[in-house]
Each structure stands twice: as structure tokens, then as C-alpha cells.
Design an enzyme around this catalytic site. Structure first.
Site, PDB file in Angstrom:
ATOM      1  N   HIS A 217      41.314  34.712  45.477  1.00  0.00           N
ATOM      2  CA  HIS A 217      40.782  34.577  44.117  1.00  0.00           C
ATOM      3  C   HIS A 217      39.558  33.669  44.111  1.00  0.00           C
ATOM      4  O   HIS A 217      38.498  34.033  43.575  1.00  0.00           O
ATOM      5  CB  HIS A 217      41.892  34.008  43.226  1.00  0.00           C
ATOM      6  CG  HIS A 217      41.479  33.735  41.815  1.00  0.00           C
ATOM      7  ND1 HIS A 217      41.991  34.430  40.747  1.00  0.00           N
ATOM      8  CD2 HIS A 217      40.621  32.822  41.276  1.00  0.00           C
ATOM      9  CE1 HIS A 217      41.450  33.977  39.622  1.00  0.00           C
ATOM     10  NE2 HIS A 217      40.619  32.985  39.917  1.00  0.00           N
ATOM     11  N   GLU A 218      39.704  32.486  44.717  1.00  0.00           N
ATOM     12  CA  GLU A 218      38.594  31.532  44.733  1.00  0.00           C
ATOM     13  C   GLU A 218      37.455  32.025  45.640  1.00  0.00           C
ATOM     14  O   GLU A 218      36.274  31.790  45.354  1.00  0.00           O
ATOM     15  CB  GLU A 218      39.082  30.160  45.201  1.00  0.00           C
ATOM     16  CG  GLU A 218      40.233  29.580  44.384  1.00  0.00           C
ATOM     17  CD  GLU A 218      39.891  29.379  42.911  1.00  0.00           C
ATOM     18  OE1 GLU A 218      38.718  29.557  42.531  1.00  0.00           O
ATOM     19  OE2 GLU A 218      40.797  29.052  42.138  1.00  0.00           O
TER      20      GLU A 218
ATOM     21  N   HIS B  24      35.253  34.371  43.676  1.00  0.00           N
ATOM     22  CA  HIS B  24      34.302  33.634  42.839  1.00  0.00           C
ATOM     23  C   HIS B  24      33.105  33.176  43.677  1.00  0.00           C
ATOM     24  O   HIS B  24      31.951  33.362  43.294  1.00  0.00           O
ATOM     25  CB  HIS B  24      34.977  32.392  42.238  1.00  0.00           C
ATOM     26  CG  HIS B  24      35.890  32.668  41.092  1.00  0.00           C
ATOM     27  ND1 HIS B  24      35.520  33.425  40.001  1.00  0.00           N
ATOM     28  CD2 HIS B  24      37.165  32.249  40.850  1.00  0.00           C
ATOM     29  CE1 HIS B  24      36.525  33.472  39.142  1.00  0.00           C
ATOM     30  NE2 HIS B  24      37.536  32.769  39.637  1.00  0.00           N
TER      31      HIS B  24
END
Length: 261
Positions: free
Chosen positions: A57-58, A61
Site C-alpha cells: 500500500h505504502e 503511494h
């Protein structure tokens, strides 16, 4: 002086590889039933799988930000998938795991620090915010599609339950994180399209967005609607409710061994 991302900045961290290895070994142990109580193996499988998804997820980003113009993400270690390199490791990893243990909910955690001043264009800002929860959506689909395609009908029940519970966590994380609440990615998607005055008015409330969402889930009416939506999605992918419920009971191994089905 900020330099361009180097090859070393993109090397996958041994910490991440270790988490993947533990997840696979734990899944193998659950599949083959190498314990009288598979709960602890399910716990390791789900926790490591959950942390792996948080890392992805990170990473999503950061990777999207890199292509959007923020070349500082590499030097910060965000492209190594190392959870220890996040701006707030406790918020990004520890707190979400605690939420899973306490309530079986995949609440989103903290975030990597993106230098938004380096990003040009509202669409790029929105895409950077959307990239994280879209990863949870992809992870959930990868876990649910084998049920839909009938490829796991012969798998052991504890393994199916562990997969279903982990898929449910990904769904909850994606849905909650897409809410247009300050501090969450959903708000980050729409923020570039708001006026400067509105953004300034909302900004002070951003640190409390996650707390507000967690508090709202304690309201019975909201909680009921939320889980009704989750259950409907799971059933649409041919995953019986009993699987995710059994997976959560196995996950809570410290409460004793539940009976199958």
C-alpha cells in the site's frame, strides 16, 4: 541536495522478504495441518499477510509519487518495501495490526511522507492518494478470485478460512481508506479539486480522521451497514460468511481452538 533515485534505493528489503517467507511457511503449515491447533499458524499467516499488504500500500503511494515528480521517495527508503522506513512505523504497522487483533477490521494506518510541492497537476495528486487503497483492492481480488473460480474447493477448511479472513481485511481497508475523510486517502483523492479556502478549513481535522472513523464503527447502525456491505461483496465472490468468521476465530488462537464449521 536531493539526488535521483538510485538502484540501491529500489532494492527490496530483507525485512519485507522475511515477512513474505513467514507468511508462506505459515500458510503451508495451515494447509498441511502441522499442529493440533492451527490457530497460531493462521495468526502468523494473517498478520504477516496484512503487514505485507500495508507495505505494498505504502509502496504504491511512493512509486506513484516518484513518477509524479517526487524524486525524494527513494532516498527515504520508501521503495524498498521496508516497513521500518515509514514516517510513522507505529502508525503504519503496529496500530493497524492492533485494530485487526481487537476488532477484525483492516483500518488503514499512517502514510509515507510525499513532498507534494514537487507534484504538478491535480490528477497526479489524486492518483498518488488512490494508489494505496487500489493496492488493497487488488490484494483482495487476488485472494477472492480463487473462491469464485472454484480453484480451492479441495483445500483444507482452516486454509480457506485464513484466506477469507485476510481477504475481508483487505476489503475493509480499501472501503474505509476510500472514505472522503480528512487524513485518509479518499480525502486525498478529492483534496486537489477543492478550493484553497476549503482545504485550509479542513486541514486542522486531518489528524483526527482515523479516530473519527474508528469511533463511528462503534455506532450499531453504522456498524451493521458496514458489515452488510462487506458480507455482500464476499458472497458475490462465492465466499460463505462462515469462512471469514471461522478464520477470525482461528486467528484469535489465545481464546482456544474453535470447532470447524
Amino acid at each position: 541536495m536531493v539526488t535521483a533515485t538510485t538502484r540501491h534505493d529500489r532494492q527490496v528489503s530483507p525485512v519485507f522478504l522475511g515477512l513474505v517467507a513467514i507468511m508462506l511457511v505459515a500458510g503451508w503449515a495451515v494447509w498441511h495441518g502441522f499442529a493440533a491447533n492451527p490457530g497460531f499458524a493462521v495468526f502468523l499467516f494473517v498478520v504477516c499477510g496484512w503487514i505485507v499488504s500495508l507495505c505494498l500500500h505504502e509502496y504504491a503511494h511512493a512509486r506513484t509519487a516518484l513518477h509524479g515528480g517526487d524524486i525524494t521517495v527513494g532516498a527515504k527508503g520508501y521503495l524498498t518495501l521496508n516497513p521500518l522506513r515509514y514516517t510513522h512505523a507505529a502508525l503504519s504497522i503496529v496500530l493497524p495490526v492492533i485494530f485487526v487483533i481487537l476488532g477484525g477490521i483492516g483500518l488503514p494506518g499512517g502514510a509515507v511522507f510525499i513532498e507534494r510541492g514537487r507534484i504538478r497537476g491535480r490528477w497526479r495528486h489524486s492518483l498518488i492518494s488512490a494508489a494505496g487503497p487500489l493496492t488493497n483492492v487488488a490484494f483482495a481480488l487476488a485472494l477472492m478470485l480463487p473462491f469464485t473460480l472454484g480453484g480451492l474447493n479441495w483445500a483444507p477448511t482452516p486454509f480457506l478460512a485464513a484466506l477469507a479472513f485476510l481477504a475481508m481485511l483487505q476489503l475493509t481497508a480499501a472501503i474505509l481508506n476510500f472514505l472522503p475523510v480528512p487524513g485518509l486517502d479518499g480525502y486525498g483523492v478529492i483534496e486537489p479539486w477543492l478550493s484553497y479556502r476549503v482545504r485550509r478549513q479542513i486541514e486542522p481535522y486531518a489528524p483526527f480522521g482515523l479516530i473519527a472513523v474508528f469511533g463511528c464503527l462503534w455506532i450499531p447502525e453504522i456498524n451493521t451497514v458496514f458489515w452488510t456491505v462487506i458480507d455482500a461483496i464476499m458472497r458475490a465472490f462465492h465466499i460463505p460468511d462462515v469462512y471469514s468468521a471461522y478464520g477470525y476465530r482461528l486467528f484469535q488462537f489465545w481464546k482456544g481452538s474453535p470447532a470447524t464449521g
